[in-house]
Motif scaffolding. Structure first.
Motif, PDB file in Angstrom:
ATOM      1  N   GLN A 232     -31.551 -43.878 -12.523  1.00 38.92           N
ATOM      2  CA  GLN A 232     -32.478 -42.996 -13.217  1.00 38.92           C
ATOM      3  C   GLN A 232     -32.896 -41.808 -12.353  1.00 38.92           C
ATOM      4  O   GLN A 232     -33.103 -40.711 -12.865  1.00 38.92           O
ATOM      5  CB  GLN A 232     -33.748 -43.768 -13.607  1.00 38.92           C
ATOM      6  N   GLU A 233     -33.031 -42.048 -11.060  1.00 38.15           N
ATOM      7  CA  GLU A 233     -33.638 -41.026 -10.201  1.00 38.15           C
ATOM      8  C   GLU A 233     -32.621 -40.147  -9.483  1.00 38.15           C
ATOM      9  O   GLU A 233     -32.927 -39.009  -9.149  1.00 38.15           O
ATOM     10  CB  GLU A 233     -34.547 -41.697  -9.155  1.00 38.15           C
ATOM     11  N   LEU A 234     -31.460 -40.700  -9.183  1.00 41.27           N
ATOM     12  CA  LEU A 234     -30.476 -39.949  -8.401  1.00 41.27           C
ATOM     13  C   LEU A 234     -29.403 -39.434  -9.354  1.00 41.27           C
ATOM     14  O   LEU A 234     -28.471 -40.142  -9.699  1.00 41.27           O
ATOM     15  CB  LEU A 234     -29.878 -40.843  -7.305  1.00 41.27           C
TER      16      LEU A 234
ATOM     17  N   LYS B 148     -29.000 -41.347  -0.140  1.00 42.99           N
ATOM     18  CA  LYS B 148     -30.377 -41.810  -0.195  1.00 42.99           C
ATOM     19  C   LYS B 148     -30.372 -43.288   0.152  1.00 42.99           C
ATOM     20  O   LYS B 148     -29.459 -44.026  -0.221  1.00 42.99           O
ATOM     21  CB  LYS B 148     -30.951 -41.587  -1.599  1.00 42.99           C
TER      22      LYS B 148
ATOM     23  N   LEU C 296     -40.992 -50.977 -14.559  1.00 42.59           N
ATOM     24  CA  LEU C 296     -39.848 -51.887 -14.551  1.00 42.59           C
ATOM     25  C   LEU C 296     -39.889 -52.778 -15.787  1.00 42.59           C
ATOM     26  O   LEU C 296     -38.860 -53.130 -16.351  1.00 42.59           O
ATOM     27  CB  LEU C 296     -39.864 -52.734 -13.273  1.00 42.59           C
TER      28      LEU C 296
ATOM     29  N   LYS D  39     -43.057 -46.365 -11.134  1.00 41.41           N
ATOM     30  CA  LYS D  39     -41.942 -46.332 -12.074  1.00 41.41           C
ATOM     31  C   LYS D  39     -41.956 -47.669 -12.803  1.00 41.41           C
ATOM     32  O   LYS D  39     -41.959 -48.714 -12.176  1.00 41.41           O
ATOM     33  CB  LYS D  39     -40.641 -46.141 -11.300  1.00 41.41           C
TER      34      LYS D  39
ATOM     35  N   ILE E 225     -33.306 -48.106 -10.392  1.00 40.13           N
ATOM     36  CA  ILE E 225     -34.057 -46.918  -9.936  1.00 40.13           C
ATOM     37  C   ILE E 225     -33.083 -45.780  -9.649  1.00 40.13           C
ATOM     38  O   ILE E 225     -33.288 -44.644 -10.076  1.00 40.13           O
ATOM     39  CB  ILE E 225     -34.890 -47.253  -8.677  1.00 40.13           C
TER      40      ILE E 225
ATOM     41  N   MET F 200     -43.137 -46.350  -6.031  1.00 37.58           N
ATOM     42  CA  MET F 200     -42.200 -45.414  -5.439  1.00 37.58           C
ATOM     43  C   MET F 200     -42.777 -44.912  -4.105  1.00 37.58           C
ATOM     44  O   MET F 200     -43.955 -45.106  -3.820  1.00 37.58           O
ATOM     45  CB  MET F 200     -41.927 -44.284  -6.424  1.00 37.58           C
TER      46      MET F 200
ATOM     47  N   VAL G 106     -32.671 -54.088  -9.296  1.00 42.26           N
ATOM     48  CA  VAL G 106     -33.809 -53.184  -9.508  1.00 42.26           C
ATOM     49  C   VAL G 106     -33.576 -51.855  -8.803  1.00 42.26           C
ATOM     50  O   VAL G 106     -33.838 -50.793  -9.358  1.00 42.26           O
ATOM     51  CB  VAL G 106     -35.133 -53.853  -9.064  1.00 42.26           C
TER      52      VAL G 106
ATOM     53  N   PHE H 148     -38.757 -38.883  -0.551  1.00 38.04           N
ATOM     54  CA  PHE H 148     -38.258 -38.900  -1.922  1.00 38.04           C
ATOM     55  C   PHE H 148     -39.361 -38.400  -2.844  1.00 38.04           C
ATOM     56  O   PHE H 148     -40.405 -39.037  -2.988  1.00 38.04           O
ATOM     57  CB  PHE H 148     -37.824 -40.312  -2.331  1.00 38.04           C
TER      58      PHE H 148
ATOM     59  N   PHE I   2     -33.051 -46.475   0.110  1.00 37.31           N
ATOM     60  CA  PHE I   2     -34.365 -47.034  -0.233  1.00 37.31           C
ATOM     61  C   PHE I   2     -34.497 -48.430   0.373  1.00 37.31           C
ATOM     62  O   PHE I   2     -33.557 -49.221   0.308  1.00 37.31           O
ATOM     63  CB  PHE I   2     -34.519 -47.186  -1.759  1.00 37.31           C
TER      64      PHE I   2
ATOM     65  N   ASN J 172     -42.498 -50.487 -10.194  1.00 36.21           N
ATOM     66  CA  ASN J 172     -42.045 -50.181  -8.852  1.00 36.21           C
ATOM     67  C   ASN J 172     -43.026 -49.198  -8.253  1.00 36.21           C
ATOM     68  O   ASN J 172     -43.399 -48.216  -8.905  1.00 36.21           O
ATOM     69  CB  ASN J 172     -40.666 -49.509  -8.886  1.00 36.21           C
TER      70      ASN J 172
END
Lengths: 581, 581
Positions: free
Chosen positions: B120-122, B130, A35, A33, B117, A43, B113, A7, B132, A41
């Motif tokens: 915001q990211e995907l 994905k 929080l 990132k 993430i 990443m 959480v 990622f 995580f 976080n």
């Protein structure tokens, strides 16, 4: 690893609240990132660096004979009450109640828990020395979290605790940890200094900070470029001037210095060097009666050379000031000096005060100081002739560049650092409070001698970036880079040759144990290169159709000015040759 | 590793508060140490097992394409308020306020959480799927922590979260995780079953528990020994009897059964098999008016065969009971049956109720049930003849051993298990609450389809021990043993030959990547053997002067009845041959 299995989330711009370069670059490189305030976080890209840092620490701690365990994040308050820290620790220690209304804390550190383990498990001198460590989440509720993970609230720390049968044995454990820390920081590939630090009430010289050198560091590191001497500013000794005090050559004269209340202004006004002026600071100490009620105070005049700064830690070691001191009130100053601040001095006091002079001041002659009269200073003042010798002479100031090194081996230099590790001899502070004893050779209980040894795991990331980056991004040392080598194929999805060569190189490096990343995202070369430069991977190989036709690929180290053409058949060996062991 | 560099702390007796065998053995083996209720220090010996468990999980998660990150322990309440769980979660979620009086929680899990993430990211379908995951400390403030680390408050969990563009894609991610979990549990070397579980409101069949088989397990695992069928008790289907309802052969007769109010007592009193008796349970559902005020209730008669147990999950799926049900009050029972419990039945009601019969009940004939009159039962009762067919027939009961397998491949068996993993399709529960959308192929925002996948890392230790131990201690599978091989030299400190041979074997195994422990403590043989048997190291080599003179050493597997003599020169190869790959 291939990028498609990972990622990657780089940003063009850092968020507005990122204050320092490491914070900005970690955000942009997609390593952390936010929080919440001071809570991040980690990443995938950032976590890889953390794991490498942890891995090096773990290997060297184990090599040094320390034993890893894991103590809980949520800890019962009882143990912290035993040492008194449940009350003493301020709001930076997070407190929580469970469903039964029992008190717990979120651990900021683990002295209490490890001492509790030791007093139960280490019963005989035969079991000592022992060093327990863990790598665990910590929480400190900083009033003002900032600088990203450099001063976060939740962070990962390695904390180790040694238990010994005597101060001598504890000193040996300390040396073992000191050596392990040097190996750890050497392996990180960071420029650092082990800096002697103040030991506070415990005394002795068994306290060192491990500082990562960085221009942006909050701490001043004092060192001697021509010897091993290094200390933090609190501790670094300002030795007495080598040349003795000169004989008086001028008469004491009272001079009008209207409105000139700082040393710099006075010196400039009178055309004197600042090194001829005296800075007068008025302190006070309070005494209490047997009932603990205020029972009067004593006023002290502290004298520094005009260009020097007071060192509070050193002043706090002066006999009479050890129990605490404060700056005097205006009323106290008026009572003793008959004058307002800005024109104070040691000559012609209204009421006697204790005078303590810095070593440098004691060696001054023909100096300038306040006349204890508004808008007037004295020049040509000399000890012994114009005023008595000071009551006490001591090291009271911060060292400055060019001061002689205390080891006599040269002169001092100053650089900035970020504290990421600390080794510290604790003595019996905790073992006494918690009655952690062992049976010694004679069968008698004795208190364990303790040491503690911390490394801010997550802070290492920020410090490494502050030390090493450029306009394009982070520059990681090999040992803690998220990936050691980035393979950037141009046209991975279009050219069978490029794909085959890139895959083969990836597999060969992987088989050789190299932490390699193959960027198979199909990004355009510019964007792909920018990503890996931002992320800071130290070695890059670019493969293209055109190059491969000529049997060549391009290698570029992250710090290299330009790429190096390498025969395609030789590239794996070439790259391996460039890696730091 | 040598014992002198490690920390071994075995106990003869387990503490009195250790309830289950795994807790007792972990305490005795020095793997954990209690810090508070449900809070344990993981001592060095226990931490080694945790690290091996984590290592296997990490390798297989990565192999399956999941990406590791690390989400904080202390999480801001805001995200938990978005999903409503800040209020919905009971006191098992620990809440804490920071110095600014802001709400935080100590994470029990990380859906909020990770969804934050992801949203915001995907951003594009191109970034999906994905997955995580992190391996992180969790805290659940159990009302009654017990069984050591099996139901602790602070524990380590691996939790993974998948994000997909469609339910079909999410099902594929689910299958990938399911396969990864099978590899993980295979590699642990534990006997386990992947058991279908109820999916609750989401529906579908994408929920499996991974249960470690252990006689002491809290959960019932239903499986078919002659097929792949396995489900938990909540889900396992009790199919309708294969043979249709028999024709009536007896007349309905009212019989005095004084004081006999349970099926078992009535059947025994009347000399009938229990399988001929009917269990009558009276439920009620409440209806509310538009203002949400109580607006009447409906009473239901639930009929099970006398030897069967009600399954609440199944009953909760019956049309009309889905919104919730309760047991009827004595007043409601009296109003509809004119009788007290113990003598209730479906024949001759005072006021009509809805009758729902279990599938088995619907196929019964000549059965016995309460007569709705105190101290009386009816025998020879038959559907259709003596009372109308039930309003509804459904699967309402727990399966029992010997029931036909729902896949038609045999009959069901039941064993006990400990749930240590769970894979679950979440649908859009969290993405909807938190508006986690991505842009699909047409550029329109769509909600992400999620799955979650947990493994209780620390719980694995307890489950493994519950599964595998004997009177002497723990028996670890090779893959997660704290050490794989224990070398026990007799007279290591006395005999140069023994020391040389032990050191050589240690070094050779270590060089071959075997996790070997050389016990150099100088303990007496009996104590040394007892320690390693208690700790559960799966392979042991004993070296002695006498044996070495004959060129022999002794090997003993932890499960072996007796030792095997092995030529000293061959022992490293022999041991390697005995290790599980």
């Amino acid at each position: 690893m291939k990028a498609s299995q990972f990622f990657i989330a780089t940003l063009k711009e850092a968020p507005a609240d990122a204050e320092v370069i490491s914070h900005k670059l970690m955000m942009r490189a997609g390593m952390i990132k936010r929080l919440g305030a001071g809570i991040y976080n980690y990443m995938p890209m950032g976590l890889r660096v953390i794991r490498k840092v942890e891995g090096i620490i773990r290997e060297e701690m184990n090599r040094a004979g320390a034993v890893e365990l894991l103590m809980p994040v949520v800890q019962p308050a009882e143990l912290w009450q035993e040492t008194g820290r449940f009350d003493k620790m301020g709001p930076e220690m997070m407190r929580v109640k469970d469903r039964h209304d029992r008190d717990f804390i979120i651990q900021p550190t683990s002295e209490e828990v490890v001492t509790d383990i030791a007093r139960q498990e280490l019963r005989s001198y035969k079991q000592l020395p022992k060093n327990f460590y863990h790598i665990q989440t910590k929480f400190r509720d900083e009033r003002r979290p900032r600088f990203g993970i450099m001063r976060g609230r939740e962070f990962t720390m390695k904390d180790a605790y040694s238990f010994d049968r005597s101060p001598e044995a504890a000193a040996k454990s300390y040396e073992t940890m000191f050596a392990a820390y040097k190996r750890i920081f050497d392996r990180f590939g960071l420029q650092y200094r082990a800096v002697a630090a103040d030991t506070g009430a415990i005394g002795g010289d068994l306290s060192h900070e491990f500082q990562v050198i960085a221009q942006t560091g909050e701490d001043a590191i004092i060192y001697c470029p021509t010897s091993d001497y290094a200390a933090n500013i609190e501790l670094a000794e300002a030795v007495a001037p080598a040349t003795p005090r000169a004989e008086p050559t001028a008469e004491m004269v009272k001079t009008l210095t209207p409105g000139k209340s700082t040393c710099a202004d006075v010196a400039a006004f009178l055309g004197l060097p600042l090194t001829k002026s005296l800075k007068s600071l008025v302190l006070a100490t309070d005494t209490l009666d047997e009932q603990g009620n205020p029972a009067g105070s004593t006023v002290w005049l502290l004298l520094l050379r005009g260009d020097h700064e007071m060192n509070e830690v050193k002043v706090g070691k002066v006999e009479g000031l050890k129990a605490g001191f404060r700056f005097a009130t205006l009323a106290e100053i008026d009572e003793h000096f008959g004058c307002k601040p800005g024109y104070l001095g040691p000559v012609g006091l209204k009421k006697p005060v204790k005078i303590i002079a810095d070593r440098t001041v004691a060696a001054m002659s023909d100096f300038c100081c306040g006349a204890n009269e508004a808008d007037y200073h004295l020049t040509g003042v000399n000890w012994g002739r114009d005023l008595p010798e000071p009551d006490l002479v001591a090291d009271l100031r911060n060292v400055v560049e060019g001061d002689p090194s205390p080891d006599g081996q040269g002169v001092l230099a100053i650089e900035r650092g970020i504290e990421v590790g600390h080794v510290f001899y604790l003595g019996t502070k905790y073992s006494k409070a918690m009655n952690a004893t062992f049976l010694d050779e004679t069968g008698k209980p004795a208190l364990m001698e303790m040491g503690c040894y911390g490394i801010g795991v997550t802070r290492i990331l920020g410090a490494a970036i502050e030390q090493s980056h450029d306009a394009r991004g982070i520059i990681w040392p090999d040992a803690i880079a998220p990936f050691t080598v980035a393979i950037c194929p141009i046209g991975y999805d279009r050219s069978a040759e490029v794909k085959a060569a890139a895959d083969a190189l990836h597999d060969e490096l992987l088989a050789a144990g190299v932490d390699v990343m193959l960027d198979d995202r199909g990004e355009r070369p510019g964007a792909m290169f920018a990503d890996w430069e931002l992320i800071g991977v130290p070695h890059r190989v670019v493969l293209s159709d055109r190059g491969l036709k000529e049997g060549q690929v391009e290698y570029q180290g992250r710090r290299d000015e330009a790429a190096t053409k390498v025969a395609a058949a030789e590239v794996a060996a070439f790259v391996k040759g460039r890696l730091k062991a």
